[in-house]
Design a protein around this motif. Structure first.
Motif, mmCIF file in Angstrom:
data_model
loop_
_atom_site.group_PDB
_atom_site.id
_atom_site.type_symbol
_atom_site.label_atom_id
_atom_site.label_comp_id
_atom_site.label_asym_id
_atom_site.label_seq_id
_atom_site.Cartn_x
_atom_site.Cartn_y
_atom_site.Cartn_z
ATOM 1 N N ILE A 280 -3.909 -1.080 -12.136
ATOM 2 C CA ILE A 280 -4.494 -0.577 -10.893
ATOM 3 C C ILE A 280 -4.721 -1.728 -9.911
ATOM 4 N N LEU A 281 -5.318 -2.823 -10.398
ATOM 5 C CA LEU A 281 -5.604 -3.953 -9.519
ATOM 6 C C LEU A 281 -4.326 -4.580 -8.969
ATOM 7 N N LYS A 282 -3.302 -4.660 -9.800
ATOM 8 C CA LYS A 282 -2.049 -5.277 -9.362
ATOM 9 C C LYS A 282 -1.356 -4.440 -8.287
ATOM 10 N N TYR A 283 -1.355 -3.119 -8.466
ATOM 11 C CA TYR A 283 -0.531 -2.272 -7.613
ATOM 12 C C TYR A 283 -1.299 -1.540 -6.515
ATOM 13 N N THR A 284 -2.630 -1.657 -6.483
ATOM 14 C CA THR A 284 -3.387 -0.956 -5.441
ATOM 15 C C THR A 284 -2.916 -1.309 -4.031
ATOM 16 N N PRO A 285 -2.653 -2.584 -3.705
ATOM 17 C CA PRO A 285 -2.159 -2.866 -2.349
ATOM 18 C C PRO A 285 -0.859 -2.137 -2.026
ATOM 19 N N LYS B 181 -5.645 -4.589 5.575
ATOM 20 C CA LYS B 181 -6.693 -4.412 6.580
ATOM 21 C C LYS B 181 -6.342 -3.373 7.633
ATOM 22 N N THR B 182 -5.066 -3.031 7.738
ATOM 23 C CA THR B 182 -4.611 -2.050 8.732
ATOM 24 C C THR B 182 -3.556 -1.154 8.112
ATOM 25 N N LEU B 183 -3.297 -0.058 8.789
ATOM 26 C CA LEU B 183 -2.221 0.826 8.351
ATOM 27 C C LEU B 183 -0.894 0.082 8.351
ATOM 28 N N PHE B 184 -0.681 -0.799 9.315
ATOM 29 C CA PHE B 184 0.577 -1.552 9.390
ATOM 30 C C PHE B 184 0.785 -2.388 8.127
ATOM 31 N N GLU B 185 -0.258 -3.104 7.673
ATOM 32 C CA GLU B 185 -0.139 -3.894 6.447
ATOM 33 C C GLU B 185 0.133 -3.007 5.248
ATOM 34 N N ALA B 186 -0.507 -1.838 5.204
ATOM 35 C CA ALA B 186 -0.300 -0.920 4.082
ATOM 36 C C ALA B 186 1.145 -0.420 4.051
ATOM 37 N N ILE B 187 1.703 -0.150 5.223
ATOM 38 C CA ILE B 187 3.100 0.299 5.298
ATOM 39 C C ILE B 187 4.030 -0.774 4.738
ATOM 40 N N GLU B 188 3.805 -2.024 5.128
ATOM 41 C CA GLU B 188 4.660 -3.117 4.652
ATOM 42 C C GLU B 188 4.630 -3.237 3.135
ATOM 43 N N ARG B 189 3.417 -3.181 2.552
ATOM 44 C CA ARG B 189 3.307 -3.315 1.097
ATOM 45 C C ARG B 189 3.941 -2.124 0.388
ATOM 46 N N PHE B 190 3.719 -0.935 0.927
ATOM 47 C CA PHE B 190 4.264 0.276 0.322
ATOM 48 C C PHE B 190 5.789 0.298 0.409
ATOM 49 N N GLU B 191 6.328 -0.080 1.550
ATOM 50 C CA GLU B 191 7.772 -0.052 1.752
ATOM 51 C C GLU B 191 8.495 -0.968 0.767
ATOM 52 N N ALA B 192 7.880 -2.102 0.453
ATOM 53 C CA ALA B 192 8.519 -3.078 -0.439
ATOM 54 C C ALA B 192 8.281 -2.781 -1.918
ATOM 55 N N SER B 193 7.503 -1.759 -2.242
ATOM 56 C CA SER B 193 7.098 -1.497 -3.619
ATOM 57 C C SER B 193 8.157 -0.725 -4.392
ATOM 58 N N GLU B 194 8.715 -1.350 -5.405
ATOM 59 C CA GLU B 194 9.675 -0.670 -6.272
ATOM 60 C C GLU B 194 8.977 0.390 -7.109
ATOM 61 N N LEU B 195 7.733 0.129 -7.516
ATOM 62 C CA LEU B 195 6.991 1.106 -8.315
ATOM 63 C C LEU B 195 6.756 2.389 -7.516
ATOM 64 N N MET B 196 6.410 2.260 -6.242
ATOM 65 C CA MET B 196 6.162 3.448 -5.429
ATOM 66 C C MET B 196 7.456 4.200 -5.117
ATOM 67 N N LYS B 197 8.567 3.486 -4.942
ATOM 68 C CA LYS B 197 9.853 4.162 -4.763
ATOM 69 C C LYS B 197 10.186 4.993 -5.995
ATOM 70 N N GLU B 198 9.955 4.413 -7.163
ATOM 71 C CA GLU B 198 10.231 5.114 -8.411
ATOM 72 C C GLU B 198 9.274 6.286 -8.610
#
Length: 447
Positions: free
Chosen positions: A278-283, A393-410
């Motif tokens: 959870i701590l690793k992937y929350t961002p 800290k912002t929706l923009f930062e959250a989008i960047e982290r989410f977009e690059a996440s292989e775990l979330m794509k899967e």
């Protein structure tokens, strides 16, 4: 007769005995907005067998270019009569599973996404139980933030004018087979919380969607407005959806409990690896738990809202907390994820956090030390034992982290993942173009 056939037969008999004339078929889009269409009882047998067709291009996140014709199959296990509608010519509801014309699951259906991750957990020998705590505000009407009271935590006096609203809401939920554990006034004026008794992840996601609709329906009945906006008032705390969760094994034992835990938290190795995941992937899944521009106003508020990524027992500013109400009771062992807000899609929230926890187990992650000091929003990294990273800290930062996440794509599948990136980027761009009253108040007269 198999179990599904028995459930369908029960639904058809109940419809006849309860004078049900309309059945509402519920499902959600990718953002978590409730969608519904009504069928008459005579069409239900057909709906159970063949589904009800609809145009997927009308639903946010459903409009894949290669296929827009979709089918909604009502789940008979979710049948309930709506208590706030008349008892004669009654109305009932069922949640639906969305499928392709060939009968295969539609990959972007949030209910299917959660089911898929739950099946993965089952293959690993686990089932997930969740118990969310949803906070919300009552306002005079939807056009402003005029509160109904000046109460605070657990007030019971005349300060809490919404006691009747909460009572009617709880009674309505229980009539629909959704057990409630607690209800009380929250910290801010006119802010309230109703906590649902824990259940399996899929049933609870259905219950959360029902809960939000019931809260709004009962508020409307009383002539007021209920809002699940994360941060509706700048001078008051925001609303959260704290999610208590635990894994149980195939024998029904709580896989999070170990009274021989040398750290004194009674946490098993499985629990520690799950927390580490959870701590690793929350961002990376923060875009799911906190999906609006307004969500990050709550996380920046500094009132028991988690900002730094850490875990603890007594420290409510940590993103993950280990509740210590009954520390020696095996079945009570659980963790609490404190970052989500109630505007999130519960199907995707539960899927993302479960996927992250399972990844922690699969990767055999090592859990950092607990941080019992109040780290707050102004904490410096050297005060945090473990990850020094903060939530976006912002929706923009959250989008960047989410977009690059292989775990979330899967976890979400490629289309739902790319849709969220696109939709939320459009929201951020629109927000960036707005000139706010804050800017005008501070700059117009001096520049």
């Amino acid at each position: 007769m198999d179990n599904q056939a028995r459930e369908q037969d029960f639904v058809l008999k109940t419809i006849e005995s309860r004078d049900v004339h309309f059945v509402r078929c519920w499902f959600t889009d990718v953002l978590g907005n409730m969608k519904s269409f009504a069928v008459v009882p005579g069409e239900l047998e057909h709906a159970f067998c063949d589904g009800m067709g609809f145009d997927g291009s009308c639903i946010k996140g459903f409009s894949e270019s290669q296929e827009t014709d979709l089918l909604a199959f009502p789940d008979p296990s979710t049948f309930q009569v709506l208590p706030w509608r008349p008892q004669s010519n009654a109305v009932a509801r069922m949640f639906c599973d969305i499928k392709m014309p060939d009968g295969s699951p539609f990959e972007s259906d949030p209910r299917h996404i959660l089911k898929r991750i739950v099946r993965k957990a089952a293959k690993m020998g686990f089932s997930l139980n969740v118990g969310p705590e949803l906070e919300f505000f009552y306002f005079k009407d939807p056009t402003g933030t005029e509160v109904l009271d000046k109460g605070s935590y657990f007030d019971l006096t005349t300060l809490d004018y919404a006691s009747d609203l909460r009572r009617d809401t709880v009674l309505t939920l229980e009539k629909m087979g959704i057990p409630v554990e607690y209800s009380h006034h929250e910290l801010a004026p006119s802010q309230h919380e109703i906590d649902l008794r824990y259940s399996d992840a899929l049933s609870m996601a259905d219950a959360v969607m029902t809960y939000k609709l019931v809260v709004k329906e009962i508020a409307l009945k009383h002539g007021v407005y209920a809002s699940f906006m994360p941060k509706p008032m700048s001078d008051a705390p925001g609303s959260a959806m704290h999610v208590h969760q635990s894994l149980f094994d195939d024998q029904g034992n709580n896989a999070f409990f170990d009274d021989r835990d040398p750290s004194g938290y009674n946490l098993s190795k499985t629990a520690k690896q799950y927390i580490a995941g959870i701590l690793k992937y929350t961002p990376e899944f923060c875009l799911i738990t906190n999906q609006y521009v307004n969500s990050y106003k709550r996380l920046a508020s500094g009132v028991q809202a988690p900002v730094n990524i850490a875990w603890a027992r007594n420290n409510r500013s940590a993103i993950v907390r280990v509740p210590g109400y009954r520390p020696d009771e095996k079945d009570a062992s659980r963790i609490e994820l404190r970052s989500p807000d109630p505007a999130a899609n519960p199907y995707l929230v539960f899927a993302a956090m479960l996927a992250a926890g399972l990844a922690g187990i699969e990767e055999e992650l090592e859990l950092c030390d607990a941080c019992e000091a109040d780290i707050g929003e102004a904490a410096k990294p050297d005060r945090v034992s473990g990850p020094a990273e903060q939530l976006p800290k912002t929706l923009f930062e959250a989008i960047e982290r989410f977009e690059a996440s292989e775990l979330m794509k899967e976890t979400l599948g490629p289309y739902a993942h790319s849709y969220l990136v696109k939709a939320k980027a459009e929201e951020w761009d629109a927000y960036q173009r707005i000139v706010t009253p804050w800017e005008l108040d501070r700059l117009l007269a001096v520049l």
